[in-house]
Design a protein around this motif. Sequence first.
Motif, PDB file in Angstrom:
ATOM      1  N   ILE A 125       4.229 -22.980  -4.106  1.00 49.51           N
ATOM      2  CA  ILE A 125       4.128 -21.616  -4.594  1.00 49.51           C
ATOM      3  C   ILE A 125       3.116 -20.885  -3.732  1.00 49.51           C
ATOM      4  O   ILE A 125       2.031 -21.386  -3.476  1.00 49.51           O
ATOM      5  N   THR A 126       3.495 -19.714  -3.264  1.00 45.00           N
ATOM      6  CA  THR A 126       2.621 -18.937  -2.392  1.00 45.00           C
ATOM      7  C   THR A 126       2.137 -17.688  -3.104  1.00 45.00           C
ATOM      8  O   THR A 126       2.918 -16.995  -3.745  1.00 45.00           O
ATOM      9  N   TYR A 127       0.842 -17.429  -2.964  1.00 42.09           N
ATOM     10  CA  TYR A 127       0.280 -16.173  -3.458  1.00 42.09           C
ATOM     11  C   TYR A 127       0.012 -15.301  -2.235  1.00 42.09           C
ATOM     12  O   TYR A 127      -0.775 -15.666  -1.371  1.00 42.09           O
ATOM     13  N   THR A 128       0.704 -14.181  -2.138  1.00 43.20           N
ATOM     14  CA  THR A 128       0.508 -13.306  -0.992  1.00 43.20           C
ATOM     15  C   THR A 128      -0.493 -12.231  -1.355  1.00 43.20           C
ATOM     16  O   THR A 128      -0.381 -11.582  -2.387  1.00 43.20           O
ATOM     17  N   GLY A 129      -1.471 -12.065  -0.489  1.00 38.59           N
ATOM     18  CA  GLY A 129      -2.498 -11.061  -0.729  1.00 38.59           C
ATOM     19  C   GLY A 129      -3.454 -11.011   0.441  1.00 38.59           C
ATOM     20  O   GLY A 129      -3.471 -11.899   1.285  1.00 38.59           O
ATOM     21  N   PRO A 130      -4.287  -9.993   0.534  1.00 31.56           N
ATOM     22  CA  PRO A 130      -5.197  -9.841   1.669  1.00 31.56           C
ATOM     23  C   PRO A 130      -6.408 -10.765   1.564  1.00 31.56           C
ATOM     24  O   PRO A 130      -6.741 -11.262   0.500  1.00 31.56           O
TER      25      PRO A 130
ATOM     26  N   THR B 161       6.964  -7.691   0.603  1.00 29.34           N
ATOM     27  CA  THR B 161       6.771  -6.542   1.482  1.00 29.34           C
ATOM     28  C   THR B 161       6.665  -5.250   0.684  1.00 29.34           C
ATOM     29  O   THR B 161       5.810  -4.397   0.965  1.00 29.34           O
ATOM     30  N   TRP B 162       7.512  -5.107  -0.332  1.00 31.84           N
ATOM     31  CA  TRP B 162       7.411  -3.943  -1.220  1.00 31.84           C
ATOM     32  C   TRP B 162       6.022  -3.872  -1.835  1.00 31.84           C
ATOM     33  O   TRP B 162       5.395  -2.810  -1.891  1.00 31.84           O
ATOM     34  N   GLY B 163       5.542  -5.015  -2.333  1.00 26.50           N
ATOM     35  CA  GLY B 163       4.237  -5.040  -2.972  1.00 26.50           C
ATOM     36  C   GLY B 163       3.113  -4.730  -2.008  1.00 26.50           C
ATOM     37  O   GLY B 163       2.184  -3.977  -2.331  1.00 26.50           O
ATOM     38  N   ALA B 164       3.184  -5.319  -0.818  1.00 28.59           N
ATOM     39  CA  ALA B 164       2.118  -5.134   0.166  1.00 28.59           C
ATOM     40  C   ALA B 164       1.981  -3.676   0.580  1.00 28.59           C
ATOM     41  O   ALA B 164       0.883  -3.223   0.923  1.00 28.59           O
TER      42      ALA B 164
ATOM     43  N   THR C 114       1.920 -10.750  -4.516  1.00 32.01           N
ATOM     44  CA  THR C 114       3.165 -11.374  -4.970  1.00 32.01           C
ATOM     45  C   THR C 114       2.993 -12.888  -5.047  1.00 32.01           C
ATOM     46  O   THR C 114       2.458 -13.501  -4.120  1.00 32.01           O
ATOM     47  N   VAL C 115       3.466 -13.479  -6.129  1.00 30.92           N
ATOM     48  CA  VAL C 115       3.522 -14.940  -6.256  1.00 30.92           C
ATOM     49  C   VAL C 115       4.959 -15.355  -5.985  1.00 30.92           C
ATOM     50  O   VAL C 115       5.883 -14.874  -6.635  1.00 30.92           O
ATOM     51  N   LYS C 116       5.159 -16.247  -5.004  1.00 30.83           N
ATOM     52  CA  LYS C 116       6.506 -16.651  -4.615  1.00 30.83           C
ATOM     53  C   LYS C 116       6.526 -18.103  -4.174  1.00 30.83           C
ATOM     54  O   LYS C 116       5.483 -18.718  -3.937  1.00 30.83           O
ATOM     55  N   SER C 117       7.735 -18.658  -4.064  1.00 27.31           N
ATOM     56  CA  SER C 117       7.901 -20.035  -3.620  1.00 27.31           C
ATOM     57  C   SER C 117       8.241 -20.064  -2.141  1.00 27.31           C
ATOM     58  O   SER C 117       8.917 -19.169  -1.624  1.00 27.31           O
ATOM     59  N   ASP C 118       7.756 -21.115  -1.449  1.00 23.77           N
ATOM     60  CA  ASP C 118       8.092 -21.293  -0.040  1.00 23.77           C
ATOM     61  C   ASP C 118       9.360 -22.117   0.136  1.00 23.77           C
ATOM     62  O   ASP C 118       9.776 -22.389   1.259  1.00 23.77           O
ATOM     63  N   VAL C 119       9.968 -22.550  -0.958  1.00 24.04           N
ATOM     64  CA  VAL C 119      11.132 -23.431  -0.902  1.00 24.04           C
ATOM     65  C   VAL C 119      12.347 -22.697  -1.441  1.00 24.04           C
ATOM     66  O   VAL C 119      12.337 -22.224  -2.584  1.00 24.04           O
ATOM     67  N   ASP C 120      13.400 -22.592  -0.624  1.00 22.64           N
ATOM     68  CA  ASP C 120      14.633 -21.965  -1.094  1.00 22.64           C
ATOM     69  C   ASP C 120      15.220 -22.795  -2.236  1.00 22.64           C
ATOM     70  O   ASP C 120      15.274 -24.029  -2.170  1.00 22.64           O
ATOM     71  N   GLY C 121      15.685 -22.121  -3.272  1.00 19.01           N
ATOM     72  CA  GLY C 121      16.290 -22.819  -4.397  1.00 19.01           C
ATOM     73  C   GLY C 121      15.301 -23.444  -5.346  1.00 19.01           C
ATOM     74  O   GLY C 121      15.664 -24.276  -6.179  1.00 19.01           O
TER      75      GLY C 121
ATOM     76  N   THR D 160      -0.855  -0.167   4.002  1.00 18.38           N
ATOM     77  CA  THR D 160      -0.839   0.279   2.618  1.00 18.38           C
ATOM     78  C   THR D 160      -0.469   1.754   2.541  1.00 18.38           C
ATOM     79  O   THR D 160      -0.969   2.572   3.301  1.00 18.38           O
ATOM     80  N   GLU D 161       0.429   2.080   1.624  1.00 15.26           N
ATOM     81  CA  GLU D 161       0.889   3.452   1.458  1.00 15.26           C
ATOM     82  C   GLU D 161       0.380   4.031   0.147  1.00 15.26           C
ATOM     83  O   GLU D 161       0.002   3.302  -0.768  1.00 15.26           O
ATOM     84  N   THR D 162       0.412   5.339   0.050  1.00 16.49           N
ATOM     85  CA  THR D 162       0.049   6.028  -1.192  1.00 16.49           C
ATOM     86  C   THR D 162       1.329   6.506  -1.867  1.00 16.49           C
ATOM     87  O   THR D 162       2.017   7.379  -1.336  1.00 16.49           O
TER      88      THR D 162
END
Length: 406
Positions: free
Chosen positions: A36-41, A255-258, A264-271, A96-98
């Motif tokens: 599980i990956t947590y994407t963030g700065p 990407t939408w979140g960034a 974003t919390v996501k998995s690095d494994v397909d399926g 980052t956008e406004t």
Amino acid sequence: MTDLSALLPVIIIVAIVILVVAGVVIGLVSGRRKKITYTGPRDANDQVIAPTRPGASTTEEAPPGGTGTLPPPAEPEGEAPTEDVLDEAVIERVPTETPAPVAGRLQRLRERLVKSNSLFGKGLLALLSSDSIDENVWDEVEETLLLADIGTEPSLELVDTLRDRVKVMGTRSPDDVKAMLREELVKLVDPSMDRSLKVSRADGKPAVVLVVGVNGVGKTTTVGKLARVLVAEDKDVLLGAADTFRAAAAQQLATWGARVGVPTVKSDVDGADPASVAFEAVKAGIEQEVDVVMVDTAGRLQNKVGLMDELGKVKRVIEKQAEVDEVLLVLDATTGQNGLNQAKVFGEVVDITGIVLTKLDGTAKGGIVVAIQKQLGVPVKLVGLGEGPDDLAPFDAEGFVDAILA
């Protein structure tokens, strides 16, 4: 000694075989464990920090970011996942956008709705403003309403009411007819329905929003656009990419979140098990005290029992930690009555609390709003009227009708 010397090569070979087998087993076990990956700065010291929204003045601690291993979530009757090993974070390098203010967005969407539904409104007004309104005219009015996907029962109800009012008032004034038509359409769209989104913390936990729907209706895009709406309202948001089957869906959401500083919390494994990702996203949201956790799910056909059961499992696993405050069903406005069938099935599985109607700008069939609400008793809460990142807004009943009749 001689006997030992003779056995030594055999002992060495056996030892090597044991080491090789042990290595293979360890490799297989490690390979099966989901990441599980947590994407963030990160800051200058390579420590994960909470994304700061445009205009925000404070920085909070973010969840321990990175990739780690997680067991599949247990069914609701068992224990929830407890392992939480997170190491290196994957950083999304996106400017980052406004997001656009919600108020200005509503005005732009209304202007687009005027254009897309003008034929519907003008057709009705032309018919009802004719010199002689006979049964043929009322039949044409009914046909126009049906073509706009308002539905059979609401169409008949509206025609009967208008017929009686026109007969009683004896008016042919276009202004009077338009006023009556507006009143009756507003009643059908029902401004009394609660269209507010439950996106505020309660009992020390974030609001949880689950987004569902069939393939191709724009769920991931809708989650990204809704994140922008919430950020514009000064909400702390975290996304969960539980669509683990569509290629690049998780990266698309990240990407939408960034773009608006949302992790974003996501998995690095397909399926990977979508319930595991959903569980970890809500867990991170609770730990970091965010306002809203939004969970994107994989598209699934409403007639696929196994996939619908899996969706129910995702919701049950989330509820081990926090209540699911909103279940938003994303529907494509161009699908018409088929959207009603989808809504019925999804509602049986996960208790739909609101509808997000997308692609409303590409059709003059805005009457689907009435049909859905009449048959399901579920309000349309958000509408999408374009491809732009800020082309999503809260639904307003009277504004919708005014745009149709403009």
